[in-house]
Design a protein around this motif. Structure first.
Motif: not given
Lengths: 111, 116
Positions: B6-11, B20-22, B89-90, B112-113
């Motif tokens: 998952q990326s990024p680790t932190h946002l 946007t989480l990937r 977010y997992l 982690r958002l």
């Protein structure tokens, strides 16, 4: 601002003792269950699973018990070690591929 | 073999922005799941994608959306961010070919958002 406390049930055990973590599931039609372990800063990790046609399943140092009558699942960890400290989740799968996760239990192992 | 990444680790975002989480699933897995884990709470199901299609969504507002690409990677978008969207977010992936009783979900480490 006001701080929010943890909602997780907690369990503290002495190193070397056995741990029992309980989970009540909601759907009587659920027929597949998984226990996950989540260490701090990591995603949940698969531990053991059990189908509803079984009452008990054993893995390495772990045993899962299923009581369908009262919709209860438990995870037993033998000879608990400091590395077992984590949050443990049970997940139930009823229809399709969707799992529903419990709130989790925080296990702390006291050296 | 690589696990779920998952990326990024932190946002870190501010209220009203978009995030946007990937997620890249384990090779060979076609199903991707998204979960929200607020601090100290359990996993709340967000979305499930399989073979590029949204199969199910949890009880979240429409500003939570996503998609799955032809290579089975996935993106979660959160629009009009609110403070309560702050969470881990997992993403998890599974293989649909093994049948229900082999459908173990394997998780990434999460994003982690933080919404300020």
């Amino acid at each position: 601002g006001e701080s929010v406390g943890l909602h997780l049930p907690t369990l503290s055990v002495q190193e070397g003792d056995n741990s029992i973590i309980n989970c009540a599931y909601s759907n009587s039609a659920s027929d597949y269950f998984i226990w996950y372990k989540q260490e701090s800063g990591k995603g949940p990790q698969f531990i053991i699973d059990i189908r509803s046609n079984m009452d008990k399943r054993q893995g390495q140092r772990v045993t899962v018990l299923l009581n369908k009558t009262v919709k209860h699942l438990s995870l037993q960890i033998a000879a608990t070690q400091p590395g077992d400290s984590a949050v443990y989740f049970c997940a139930e799968n009823g229809a399709g591929n969707q799992f529903y996760f419990g709130t989790g239990t925080s296990l702390t192992v006291i050296p | 073999e690589a696990g779920v990444t998952q990326s990024p680790t932190h946002l870190i975002k501010t209220r009203g922005q978009q995030a946007t989480l990937r997620c890249s699933p384990i090779s060979g897995h076609t199903s991707v799941y998204w979960y929200q884990q607020a601090l100290g709470l359990g996993l709340q199901f967000l979305l499930w994608y399989d073979e590029g299609e949204e199969r199910n969504r949890g009880n979240f507002p429409p500003r939570f959306s996503g998609r799955q690409f032809p290579n089975y990677s996935s993106e979660l978008n959160v629009n009009a961010l609110e403070l309560e969207d702050s969470a881990l977010y997992l993403c998890a992936s599974s293989s649909a070919t093994g049948g229900k009783f082999q459908n173990i979900q394997y998780f990434g480490a999460g994003t982690r958002l933080s919404v300020l």
